[in-house]
Write a protein that holds these residues in place. Structure first.
Motif, short mmCIF file in Angstrom:
data_model
loop_
_atom_site.label_atom_id
_atom_site.label_comp_id
_atom_site.label_asym_id
_atom_site.label_seq_id
_atom_site.Cartn_x
_atom_site.Cartn_y
_atom_site.Cartn_z
N ILE A 194 24.05 12.11 23.06
CA ILE A 194 23.52 13.00 22.03
C ILE A 194 22.01 13.09 22.21
N VAL A 195 21.50 14.33 22.29
CA VAL A 195 20.09 14.57 22.60
C VAL A 195 19.41 15.23 21.40
N PRO A 196 18.46 14.56 20.73
CA PRO A 196 17.76 15.16 19.58
C PRO A 196 16.99 16.42 20.00
N CYS A 197 16.96 17.41 19.10
CA CYS A 197 16.22 18.65 19.36
C CYS A 197 15.53 19.07 18.07
N VAL A 198 14.19 19.11 18.08
CA VAL A 198 13.42 19.41 16.87
C VAL A 198 13.49 20.89 16.50
N LEU A 199 14.03 21.73 17.38
CA LEU A 199 14.06 23.17 17.14
C LEU A 199 15.30 23.62 16.38
N SER A 200 16.19 22.68 16.02
CA SER A 200 17.43 23.03 15.33
C SER A 200 17.83 21.90 14.40
N ASP A 201 18.73 22.21 13.45
CA ASP A 201 19.26 21.15 12.60
C ASP A 201 20.42 20.43 13.28
N HIS A 202 20.75 20.84 14.51
CA HIS A 202 21.76 20.17 15.32
C HIS A 202 21.08 19.43 16.48
N CYS A 203 21.72 18.39 16.95
CA CYS A 203 21.33 17.75 18.21
C CYS A 203 22.14 18.37 19.34
N GLY A 204 21.61 18.29 20.53
CA GLY A 204 22.38 18.71 21.68
C GLY A 204 23.29 17.58 22.15
N VAL A 205 24.29 17.93 22.94
CA VAL A 205 25.15 16.93 23.59
C VAL A 205 25.15 17.25 25.08
N ARG A 206 24.84 16.24 25.87
CA ARG A 206 24.72 16.43 27.32
C ARG A 206 25.82 15.67 28.05
N LEU A 207 26.47 16.36 28.98
CA LEU A 207 27.57 15.78 29.74
C LEU A 207 27.26 15.87 31.23
N GLU A 208 27.50 14.79 31.94
CA GLU A 208 27.37 14.80 33.40
C GLU A 208 28.74 14.52 34.01
N LEU A 209 29.24 15.49 34.77
CA LEU A 209 30.54 15.36 35.41
C LEU A 209 30.37 14.95 36.87
#
Length: 399
Positions: free
Chosen positions: A221-236
Motif C-alpha cells: 500500500i503506497v500513500p498518496c497525498v493527492l487523493s483520499d485513497h492510497c495506491g496499491v502496487r503489485l510486482e509480478l
C-alpha cells in the motif's frame, strides 16, 4: 528477467490540470512502473488528449461524467502487444485489455465499483465478459467493499452492511480462481487504502486479484497525498509468453442476419464513434472497435446458445408428455437442423484452424519448393557447367 510493476489508485477527480501534472510527477517518482490503473478520473475527451500528450504511452479509458466515475489504464510505451484486446463499458466503471510481452501475458481489468451494495452485486454479475478469454486475469481497482469486516474495515457503527455484493465477488473469484494478493502476502496485517478523517472511517477498498499460484514479488500500500485513497502496487514475476491458441478468431457472418444482434451492434457503434477523437489515430480506434465487435459477437452467441438449449429441453419435455404432438415435432426438427448446421460450421472452422497451423507436411512442402528453386549449375553457350559455390561472380553475370 524483469518483474512487471502495476499501480492502482483512486485519484478522486483529475480534471484539474495542476493536480494532473502533480500526479504524473508523483507516478514518475515511484519505482519503475509499467502500468498505472486509475479510478474516478472524471475525464472528458479533451482531458484524455492532454493526458496522452503528458504520459507519452498508451492510454485506455472509459469515460464517466465530469463529477463522477471514469477509469483509465496507462501503459508504458511498448507494454501493450499488437494482439492487445481492449474492452470498456459506457458508464466509466470498467476498462480491460490484454497485456502481452515477451515475459508476460495476462488480461488486466481495472474497475470502479458502485457505492450501493445492490448495484455492486449487479456490477460484479456483469463483469464476466470483460475478463473472459484465454489469458490469466489480473483484476484491480476500487471495489467499494471489503472481503473481511473485522480485518479490512474500521467499524464506526453497530449496523452490519449487506454482504450480497461480496458473495457475488467471491463467486467471480472462485470461477476464475482469483485470490486477494495483498491479504495472501499479509494474512494478519491490518492496513487501509481509504480514510475519512472527520468520521474516523477507514477501509481496504483498493485491491489486486490474481490467479492462485501466480508469483508476486510484492504487493504494498503506497500513500498518496493527492487523493483520499492510497495506491496499491503489485510486482509480478515473469511468467513466460502466453500460449497462443489455434488460428484467428473469425466472425460468424450468419450473425449479420440476426435482427437483435444488428440492432445492438448499431447502438454500440454509435457510442464508439463518440470516442474516436480520444484516440491517437483512426487505426487505434478501429482496433478498439474490432475488439468490441468480437466481444459482442461472442456474448450474443453464448446467449443464443443458452436460449436454444432451454428451448430444446422444454420441447423434449412436451414431447415426452404427448408424443403425437405434431407442432412440437416440427419445432424440435427445426431446432435440431439449426444445431446440426452449427456443428457443421464449427467443424469447418476447426479444419481451417488446423490448416493455419505450421505442420510437418507444410515444412516438407516448403523444403521441396526451395529445392526446386535451387540452381545447382548453369550451362554456358560453350557447353561448360558453372556451379554457384565456386564461380559466384561468373554465374551472376550469366544470369
Amino acid at each position: 528477467m524483469a518483474c512487471l510493476s502495476i499501480l492502482t489508485l483512486n485519484v478522486n477527480g483529475l480534471r484539474n490540470p495542476l493536480k494532473r501534472d502533480r500526479l504524473l510527477q508523483w507516478i514518475r517518482l515511484q519505482k519503475h512502473l509499467d502500468v498505472v490503473c486509475l479510478q474516478e478520473t472524471h475525464f472528458g475527451i479533451e482531458d484524455i488528449r492532454m493526458l496522452r500528450r503528458a504520459w507519452k504511452g498508451s492510454v485506455l479509458f472509459s469515460l464517466g461524467s465530469h463529477s463522477s466515475c471514469g477509469v483509465a489504464i496507462l501503459l508504458r510505451a511498448g507494454i501493450l502487444g499488437e494482439t492487445g484486446r481492449v474492452s470498456f463499458d459506457s458508464r466509466g466503471r470498467v476498462v480491460a485489455c490484454d497485456v502481452i510481452g515477451p515475459e508476460h501475458g495476462f488480461r488486466l481489468c481495472n474497475i470502479y465499483a458502485p457505492n450501493e451494495a445492490s448495484r455492486r452485486k449487479s456490477f460484479f454479475e456483469n463483469l464476466y465478459p470483460y475478463i473472459s478469454g484465454r489469458l490469466p486475469v489480473v483484476l484491480c481497482g476500487d471495489f467499494n467493499c471489503v472481503p473481511d469486516l473485522a480485518q479490512d474495515k474500521l467499524q464506526t457503527t453497530l449496523h452490519t452492511p449487506s454482504r450480497v455484493d461480496i458473495a457475488e465477488l467471491n463467486l467471480l473469484c472462485i470461477t476464475y480462481r482469483l485470490e486477494d494478493v495483498w491479504r495472501n502476502i499479509h494474512p494478519s496485517r491490518r492496513e487501509f487504502t481509504w480514510r475519512r478523517e472527520t468520521t474516523g472511517q477507514a477501509s481496504r477498498l483498493d485491491r489486486f486479484y490474481t490467479p492462485i499460484g501466480v508469483s508476486a514479488n510484492l504487493c504494498e500500500i503506497v500513500p498518496c497525498v493527492l487523493s483520499d485513497h492510497c495506491g496499491v502496487r503489485l510486482e509480478l514475476r515473469p511468467s513466460g509468453p502466453p500460449k497462443v491458441g489455434p488460428g484467428r478468431w473469425k466472425l460468424n457472418i450468419q450473425l449479420l442476419q440476426d435482427r437483435i444482434f444488428k440492432e445492438e451492434l448499431r447502438g454500440r457503434y454509435l457510442g464508439w464513434r463518440t470516442l474516436k477523437e480520444g484516440f491517437n489515430s483512426t487505426a487505434d480506434w478501429w482496433e478498439m472497435v474490432k475488439s468490441n465487435v468480437k466481444d459482442l459477437a461472442i456474448e450474443h452467441s453464448k446467449r443464443k446458445n443458452r436460449e436454444h438449449n432451454d428451448e430444446f429441453t422444454a420441447l423434449c419435455k412436451k414431447l415426452q408428455g404427448n408424443p403425437s404432438d405434431a407442432e412440437v415435432v416440427v419445432k424440435l426438427k427445426a431446432l435440431l437442423d439449426k444445431k446440426s448446421e452449427g456443428a457443421r460450421i464449427r467443424c469447418r472452422m476447426s479444419f481451417l484452424d488446423q490448416q493455419e497451423r505450421p505442420s510437418k507436411k507444410m515444412f516438407a512442402e516448403e523444403r521441396k519448393n526451395a529445392e526446386d528453386r535451387h540452381i545447382d549449375a548453369v550451362e554456358t553457350p560453350g557447353g561448360y557447367y558453372i556451379r554457384p559455390t565456386a564461380n559466384q561472380g561468373r554465374l551472376c553475370g550469366l544470369l
